[in-house]
Design a protein around this motif. Sequence first.
Motif, mmCIF file in Angstrom:
data_model
loop_
_atom_site.group_PDB
_atom_site.id
_atom_site.type_symbol
_atom_site.label_atom_id
_atom_site.label_comp_id
_atom_site.label_asym_id
_atom_site.label_seq_id
_atom_site.Cartn_x
_atom_site.Cartn_y
_atom_site.Cartn_z
ATOM 1 N N VAL A 327 0.818 -1.206 0.000
ATOM 2 C CA VAL A 327 0.000 0.000 0.000
ATOM 3 C C VAL A 327 0.856 1.262 0.000
ATOM 4 N N TRP A 328 2.085 1.177 0.462
ATOM 5 C CA TRP A 328 2.974 2.343 0.507
ATOM 6 C C TRP A 328 3.679 2.582 -0.830
ATOM 7 N N LEU A 329 4.130 1.516 -1.483
ATOM 8 C CA LEU A 329 4.973 1.678 -2.664
ATOM 9 C C LEU A 329 4.221 1.753 -3.983
ATOM 10 N N ARG A 330 3.001 1.298 -4.031
ATOM 11 C CA ARG A 330 2.329 1.230 -5.330
ATOM 12 C C ARG A 330 2.134 2.625 -5.920
ATOM 13 N N SER A 331 2.178 2.667 -7.252
ATOM 14 C CA SER A 331 2.102 3.930 -7.966
ATOM 15 C C SER A 331 0.762 4.623 -7.778
ATOM 16 N N SER A 332 -0.308 3.870 -7.574
ATOM 17 C CA SER A 332 -1.618 4.467 -7.383
ATOM 18 C C SER A 332 -1.770 5.094 -6.006
ATOM 19 N N GLY A 333 -0.812 4.836 -5.108
ATOM 20 C CA GLY A 333 -0.795 5.480 -3.806
ATOM 21 C C GLY A 333 0.210 6.611 -3.811
ATOM 22 N N SER A 334 1.142 6.581 -2.859
ATOM 23 C CA SER A 334 2.152 7.644 -2.776
ATOM 24 C C SER A 334 3.478 7.248 -3.396
ATOM 25 N N GLY A 335 3.590 6.006 -3.870
ATOM 26 C CA GLY A 335 4.794 5.598 -4.570
ATOM 27 C C GLY A 335 6.051 5.630 -3.726
ATOM 28 N N GLY A 336 5.940 5.253 -2.442
ATOM 29 C CA GLY A 336 7.125 5.194 -1.596
ATOM 30 C C GLY A 336 7.533 6.519 -0.976
ATOM 31 N N ILE A 337 6.644 7.515 -0.976
ATOM 32 C CA ILE A 337 6.985 8.811 -0.388
ATOM 33 C C ILE A 337 7.306 8.641 1.099
ATOM 34 N N ALA A 338 8.374 9.312 1.506
ATOM 35 C CA ALA A 338 8.768 9.338 2.910
ATOM 36 C C ALA A 338 9.399 10.673 3.205
ATOM 37 N N TYR A 339 9.237 11.144 4.436
ATOM 38 C CA TYR A 339 10.115 12.239 4.816
ATOM 39 C C TYR A 339 10.843 11.957 6.093
ATOM 40 N N VAL A 340 12.107 12.381 6.014
ATOM 41 C CA VAL A 340 13.094 12.081 7.038
ATOM 42 C C VAL A 340 13.420 13.370 7.773
ATOM 43 N N ILE A 341 13.298 13.359 9.093
ATOM 44 C CA ILE A 341 13.590 14.514 9.935
ATOM 45 C C ILE A 341 14.580 14.072 10.996
ATOM 46 N N HIS A 342 15.697 14.802 11.127
ATOM 47 C CA HIS A 342 16.750 14.376 12.052
ATOM 48 C C HIS A 342 17.625 15.568 12.408
ATOM 49 N N PRO A 343 18.314 15.518 13.556
ATOM 50 C CA PRO A 343 19.291 16.556 13.859
ATOM 51 C C PRO A 343 20.437 16.509 12.853
ATOM 52 N N PRO A 344 20.977 17.651 12.464
ATOM 53 C CA PRO A 344 22.067 17.638 11.470
ATOM 54 C C PRO A 344 23.259 16.799 11.898
ATOM 55 N N GLU A 345 23.493 16.683 13.216
ATOM 56 C CA GLU A 345 24.653 15.938 13.674
ATOM 57 C C GLU A 345 24.438 14.433 13.670
ATOM 58 N N VAL A 346 23.218 13.975 13.441
ATOM 59 C CA VAL A 346 22.937 12.539 13.365
ATOM 60 C C VAL A 346 23.082 12.099 11.909
ATOM 61 N N PRO A 347 24.056 11.271 11.592
ATOM 62 C CA PRO A 347 24.302 10.917 10.192
ATOM 63 C C PRO A 347 23.219 10.010 9.628
ATOM 64 N N LEU A 348 22.951 10.176 8.344
ATOM 65 C CA LEU A 348 22.040 9.294 7.636
ATOM 66 C C LEU A 348 22.745 7.980 7.329
ATOM 67 N N PRO A 349 21.994 6.905 7.117
ATOM 68 C CA PRO A 349 22.636 5.656 6.703
ATOM 69 C C PRO A 349 23.264 5.822 5.327
ATOM 70 N N PRO A 350 24.257 5.017 4.997
ATOM 71 C CA PRO A 350 24.866 5.111 3.672
ATOM 72 C C PRO A 350 23.842 4.895 2.571
ATOM 73 N N CYS A 351 24.006 5.619 1.472
ATOM 74 C CA CYS A 351 23.102 5.486 0.318
ATOM 75 C C CYS A 351 23.919 5.311 -0.948
ATOM 76 N N SER A 352 23.646 4.261 -1.684
ATOM 77 C CA SER A 352 24.343 4.029 -2.952
ATOM 78 C C SER A 352 23.388 4.141 -4.135
ATOM 79 N N ASN A 353 22.133 4.539 -3.865
ATOM 80 C CA ASN A 353 21.115 4.506 -4.905
ATOM 81 C C ASN A 353 20.612 5.877 -5.318
ATOM 82 N N GLY A 354 21.157 6.943 -4.737
ATOM 83 C CA GLY A 354 20.836 8.281 -5.190
ATOM 84 C C GLY A 354 19.507 8.836 -4.766
ATOM 85 N N ASN A 355 18.848 8.250 -3.752
ATOM 86 C CA ASN A 355 17.530 8.774 -3.379
ATOM 87 C C ASN A 355 17.504 9.410 -1.990
ATOM 88 N N TRP A 356 18.697 9.635 -1.358
ATOM 89 C CA TRP A 356 18.760 10.505 -0.174
ATOM 90 C C TRP A 356 20.192 11.004 0.017
#
Length: 356
Positions: A327-356
């Motif tokens: 229900v989260w990823l299907r195109s007829s819904g939001s297509g995987g939309i997410a928003y990430v909120i964090h303190p700047p000093e807290v690092p994001l996980p590594p990303c190799s796919n170009g989407n964050w």
Amino acid sequence: MWLVLTVDLARVAFTRFAVPEITGLGAIGGEWTGAEHPVGFEATQIVPSWTARTAPGSWIEIALRARTASGALTKWYVMGRWSEHGDPRTSVPGQGDGDGDVAVDTFVARRPVTAYQVRVAWHGAGARVTGLGVMASALPLHPPEPAPFTPGPAVELPVPRHAQHAHAGHHPRYDGGGANWCGPASVAMVLGFWGRGPSAGELAWVGGGDPAPVVDHAAAGTYDTSYQGTGNWPFGVAYAGRYGLAGFVTRLRSAAELECFVRAGIPVITSQSFKAAELPGSCYSTSGHLLVVTGFTAEGDVVVNDPAAPRDAEVSRVYPRAAFEHVWLRSSGSGGIAYVIHPPEVPLPPCSNGNW
């Protein structure tokens, strides 16, 4: 072994722009226009997101234009006018033409686009941008191929729990609370997890007897006067920026990517739509709903704080992984939309796919 649906990540591209370059303008107003930025594929949707501080009487405007696959440039589309004090805080309807339109927070291309430019304008003294990102995407026309999942150890972040229905009828000028406040409740939960949010003085206007004044404050701080609602994705991120947090809107491809964030200590807000039978345990249907992903069971199911619960004690829920992803990823819904909120000093996980 579970099977999960995935968004074609080759067709999601997120870019974070250099804030020092953007903020190096005069104190009383100005404009910055970024260089034309190639997407890398033919995109059909673009969502900018930002954080900013705006002194009383000042505000910013975010706009973009795109280059179509035929090589032509579109006009500039206004993606949002933002003031943390609400004057203005609005999306801009009625911009549609042959190239595309703005659906509240999303540029929807009528002709696929291959590049874009983003523009930031300052109005009044004391406005500054602290973060700016743009997500371009093209959702697949057909369901993606399923991907395998390997169970791991259980994890759950201690995110505060707020039920949106505890606010039914509150402050009608901000869309009336209750069923309409999944966004403010979700943002308030994430801010509470990080120990950020409005002071007691900022909450005084809410009134006594409120079960969670921070939710009402988030509703007031994210309300879109044109959309007449509190579900504008970038506005939720911008509100968090008032309290020193970084944030962005993007598309993720799977619960595995969600899990990367949770295991890095970062809860994620997701957007989905479904009928009750499609998401076992939900007991409701929705045409669009925000909740907070807080963890995963040892079997891989998704632990969430779902503000649609009738009371705070029932906000924490576990949804089957495959059903949640569907229900989260299907195109007829939001297509995987997410928003990430964090303190700047807290690092994001590594990303190799170009989407964050």
